[in-house]
Design an enzyme around this catalytic site. Structure first.
Site, PDB file in Angstrom:
ATOM      1  N   HIS A 134       0.835  -1.211   0.000  1.00 11.13           N
ATOM      2  CA  HIS A 134       0.000   0.000   0.000  1.00 11.13           C
ATOM      3  C   HIS A 134       0.863   1.251   0.000  1.00 11.13           C
ATOM      4  O   HIS A 134       0.651   2.177  -0.790  1.00 11.13           O
ATOM      5  CB  HIS A 134      -0.921   0.026   1.214  1.00 11.13           C
ATOM      6  CG  HIS A 134      -1.579   1.355   1.435  1.00 11.13           C
ATOM      7  ND1 HIS A 134      -2.743   1.723   0.814  1.00 11.13           N
ATOM      8  CD2 HIS A 134      -1.200   2.431   2.184  1.00 11.13           C
ATOM      9  CE1 HIS A 134      -3.062   2.962   1.155  1.00 11.13           C
ATOM     10  NE2 HIS A 134      -2.136   3.413   1.986  1.00 11.13           N
ATOM     11  N   HIS A 139       1.612   5.101  -2.785  1.00 12.95           N
ATOM     12  CA  HIS A 139       2.002   6.481  -2.509  1.00 12.95           C
ATOM     13  C   HIS A 139       3.242   6.966  -3.257  1.00 12.95           C
ATOM     14  O   HIS A 139       3.291   8.119  -3.692  1.00 12.95           O
ATOM     15  CB  HIS A 139       2.259   6.655  -1.005  1.00 12.95           C
ATOM     16  CG  HIS A 139       1.036   6.721  -0.172  1.00 12.95           C
ATOM     17  ND1 HIS A 139       0.152   7.781  -0.224  1.00 12.95           N
ATOM     18  CD2 HIS A 139       0.533   5.861   0.756  1.00 12.95           C
ATOM     19  CE1 HIS A 139      -0.835   7.575   0.636  1.00 12.95           C
ATOM     20  NE2 HIS A 139      -0.624   6.419   1.246  1.00 12.95           N
ATOM     21  N   GLU A 180      -5.153   9.697  -0.111  1.00 13.45           N
ATOM     22  CA  GLU A 180      -5.591   8.299  -0.016  1.00 13.45           C
ATOM     23  C   GLU A 180      -6.698   7.955  -1.013  1.00 13.45           C
ATOM     24  O   GLU A 180      -6.651   6.893  -1.640  1.00 13.45           O
ATOM     25  CB  GLU A 180      -6.070   7.998   1.408  1.00 13.45           C
ATOM     26  CG  GLU A 180      -4.974   7.949   2.448  1.00 13.45           C
ATOM     27  CD  GLU A 180      -4.056   6.736   2.312  1.00 13.45           C
ATOM     28  OE1 GLU A 180      -4.299   5.871   1.444  1.00 13.45           O
ATOM     29  OE2 GLU A 180      -3.073   6.678   3.070  1.00 13.45           O
ATOM     30  N   SER A 199      -4.243   1.007  -4.686  1.00 17.08           N
ATOM     31  CA  SER A 199      -3.668  -0.226  -4.155  1.00 17.08           C
ATOM     32  C   SER A 199      -4.734  -1.291  -3.918  1.00 17.08           C
ATOM     33  O   SER A 199      -4.431  -2.381  -3.430  1.00 17.08           O
ATOM     34  CB  SER A 199      -2.901   0.046  -2.855  1.00 17.08           C
ATOM     35  OG  SER A 199      -3.754   0.581  -1.864  1.00 17.08           O
TER      36      SER A 199
END
Length: 284
Positions: A134, A139, A180, A199
């Site tokens: 993740h 990111h 996010e 993700s």
């Protein structure tokens, strides 16, 4: 080092916190990853990268290609050479969730915390805590985009004021609905740039393709007033017209009066519209 409490859990967090430094950093210990872990990474990468080609924004696609991490769990030191040359960021390994003040300090100094452990085979589709897939896959590609790189530093610097004013939950919603779970419009179509979406195979399709989910134009005050889901797909997404809008909208905003006005009010339910709002559609 004591395991921190989080918004989603106050016990049972994975990660070897007893080995962490005062800033919650640990060694990545890349050689501890097993062949099975690298194979699990390759499986996750193959599944998600297929969706990236059609659903992710251009900056994410370009960043992922530059990181060249399809073959296994990446070495953070290798990624740091790419990141520092491009935007001045570097990755630091952490056991998992870290306290808010520590997280903000890392961001304010262009250090991005990345969890070092990888999810188990039975957790491929859902994970309550962030893992290395993740954090890195979701990111790090966007840290190569100058706009996101600058925004995250500014966000980190904004943390102290939010905590002092008792409005941390409001600032956290900005991060949640952008870094996010953010969407951006490119060439008339919706694209993903948020790590929590990209993700997750299921949420990637849901956020872009579902005809019923609520999508609203990005408005920072509306975002700071809106609750979010931590254990299911989001009931609402906010859409930027371009990535630079993220900084432009926030730099113009004086957060103090917004905190004063709304910090004691209950958040708006996710998935509900307000009078006068016009939801956006799915794929154009």
């Amino acid at each position: 080092m004591k395991k921190p409490s989080t918004i989603t859990s106050n016990s049972g967090l994975r990660g070897e916190y007893d080995r962490a430094a005062d800033d919650y950093t640990v060694a990545q210990d890349w050689h501890d990853y097993t062949p099975e872990m690298h194979a699990r990474w390759r499986h996750l990468f193959k599944r998600q990268s297929a969706l990236v080609r059609t659903h992710a924004c251009a900056s994410f696609r370009e960043g992922l290609a530059r990181l060249d991490c399809a073959g296994g769990i990446p070495r953070f030191a290798d990624a740091n050479r790419v990141l520092q040359a491009a935007t001045g960021w570097r990755l630091v390994a952490v056991p998992g969730f870290i306290p808010d003040a520590v997280f903000f300090d890392h961001l304010a100094h262009r250090r991005f915390p990345v969890t070092r452990w990888l999810r188990e085979e039975h957790e491929l589709d859902y994970l309550a805590e962030p893992d290395v897939f993740h954090d890195f896959f979701g990111h790090v590609p966007m840290l190569l985009d100058p706009t996101i790189a600058d925004f995250l530093e500014l966000y980190g610097k904004a943390g102290a004021r939010a905590m002092a004013m008792g409005a941390l939950d409001m600032l956290a919603r900005i991060y949640w609905y952008t870094i996010e779970f953010g969407l951006v419009r490119e060439d008339g179509a919706l694209k993903v740039f948020g790590a929590g979406i990209i993700s997750s195979a299921g949420e990637t399709r849901f956020a872009i393709e579902d005809r019923e989910v609520l999508r609203l134009p990005f408005d920072p005050v509306r975002v700071m007033r809106t609750s979010y889901m931590i254990d299911s797909f989001q009931k609402a997404y906010f859409v930027l017209e371009s990535l630079p809008q993220l900084i432009e909208a926030l730099v113009r905003l004086d957060f103090g009066p917004v905190y004063e006005t709304w910090r004691h009010e209950p958040p708006l339910p996710a998935g509900e519209t307000l009078a006068g709002e016009t939801p956006l559609g799915a794929l154009a």
